[in-house]
Motif scaffolding. Structure first.
Motif, PDB file in Angstrom:
ATOM      1  N   PRO A 145       0.839  -1.210   0.000  1.00  0.00           N
ATOM      2  CA  PRO A 145       0.000   0.000   0.000  1.00  0.00           C
ATOM      3  C   PRO A 145       0.871   1.256   0.000  1.00  0.00           C
ATOM      4  O   PRO A 145       2.004   1.234   0.498  1.00  0.00           O
ATOM      5  CB  PRO A 145      -0.792  -0.095   1.300  1.00  0.00           C
ATOM      6  N   LYS A 203      -6.378   7.998  -3.754  1.00  0.00           N
ATOM      7  CA  LYS A 203      -7.768   7.780  -4.166  1.00  0.00           C
ATOM      8  C   LYS A 203      -7.864   6.592  -5.126  1.00  0.00           C
ATOM      9  O   LYS A 203      -8.728   5.724  -4.972  1.00  0.00           O
ATOM     10  CB  LYS A 203      -8.314   9.041  -4.829  1.00  0.00           C
ATOM     11  N   GLU A 263      -5.799   4.109  -5.417  1.00  0.00           N
ATOM     12  CA  GLU A 263      -5.509   2.882  -4.668  1.00  0.00           C
ATOM     13  C   GLU A 263      -6.774   2.374  -3.970  1.00  0.00           C
ATOM     14  O   GLU A 263      -7.076   1.175  -4.010  1.00  0.00           O
ATOM     15  CB  GLU A 263      -4.411   3.141  -3.646  1.00  0.00           C
ATOM     16  N   LYS A 264      -7.508   3.268  -3.347  1.00  0.00           N
ATOM     17  CA  LYS A 264      -8.749   2.889  -2.660  1.00  0.00           C
ATOM     18  C   LYS A 264      -9.778   2.332  -3.656  1.00  0.00           C
ATOM     19  O   LYS A 264     -10.406   1.303  -3.397  1.00  0.00           O
ATOM     20  CB  LYS A 264      -9.323   4.113  -1.935  1.00  0.00           C
ATOM     21  N   ASN A 301      -8.690  -1.151  -4.847  1.00  0.00           N
ATOM     22  CA  ASN A 301      -8.964  -2.172  -3.842  1.00  0.00           C
ATOM     23  C   ASN A 301     -10.446  -2.549  -3.830  1.00  0.00           C
ATOM     24  O   ASN A 301     -10.789  -3.734  -3.778  1.00  0.00           O
ATOM     25  CB  ASN A 301      -8.503  -1.695  -2.473  1.00  0.00           C
ATOM     26  N   GLU A 302     -11.314  -1.562  -3.898  1.00  0.00           N
ATOM     27  CA  GLU A 302     -12.765  -1.816  -3.943  1.00  0.00           C
ATOM     28  C   GLU A 302     -13.134  -2.575  -5.217  1.00  0.00           C
ATOM     29  O   GLU A 302     -13.954  -3.485  -5.198  1.00  0.00           O
ATOM     30  CB  GLU A 302     -13.533  -0.498  -3.856  1.00  0.00           C
TER      31      GLU A 302
END
Length: 181
Positions: free
Chosen positions: A72, A157, A159-160, A163-164
């Motif tokens: 991360p 943003k 990265e988030k 992941n979702e």
């Protein structure tokens, strides 16, 4: 390499079975990014699709230059720019009832964030294999690129969202594994 062209309709593909066998055979020994091995294997277990290429999405920055980095992004104020190798799954879908259901369900993944998740075609994939598609996670303004430079806050943003995206894709694959043909 251009990764984005407009979405095309599924078309007849009489060589689908042979192409699928060849593609799955070609995946033996290929290294897949560890966070998405289950996704790739799950898609390849569905008889109405097979994967062509994939990438988890890698973030490179000062002090982190491993092109396959899966760590991360650190929470810090010392990173200004991040080089992002886009997250994507490229796959071929059979023109069948089950394949059309998968096609429609894959479209819904763009709802995670329509400005940063695309379901598309890549012309160079399509020329080799009809009914090939890609799901990719990157800012819409860069949708034609496979590697982009982002400022640190935007990278967090993305990265988030990435992941979702992979969480939802995994759920979608599990639902399709229960379909009886």
């Amino acid at each position: 390499m251009e990764t984005y062209t407009d979405l095309k309709d599924l078309t007849e593909n009489p060589d689908y079975g042979a192409r699928r066998r060849d593609a799955l055979e070609g995946l033996k020994g290929v290294e897949i990014d560890s966070p998405i091995i289950e996704h790739v294997n799950g898609l390849n277990s569905l008889p109405w699709c097979f994967t062509l290429q994939s990438c988890y999405g890698h973030f490179l920055y000062k002090g982190q230059d491993n092109p396959y980095n899966i760590e991360p992004l650190p929470i810090t104020d010392s990173i200004d720019r991040v080089d992002y190798k886009i997250a994507y799954i490229a796959l071929c879908i059979e023109n069948s009832d089950a394949g059309r259901r998968l096609f429609e369900d894959l479209k819904t993944l763009t709802r995670i964030d329509p400005e940063n998740v695309q379901f598309c075609c890549a012309e160079w994939f399509w020329e080799r294999q009809v009914n090939s598609y890609a799901l990719q996670v990157e800012p819409d303004r860069f949708k034609h690129e496979d590697r982009v430079e982002l400022d640190y806050r935007e990278a967090l943003k993305i990265e988030k969202i990435r992941n979702e995206f992979f969480i939802r894709l995994k759920d979608l694959i599990k639902r399709h594994m229960t379909i009886v043909v």
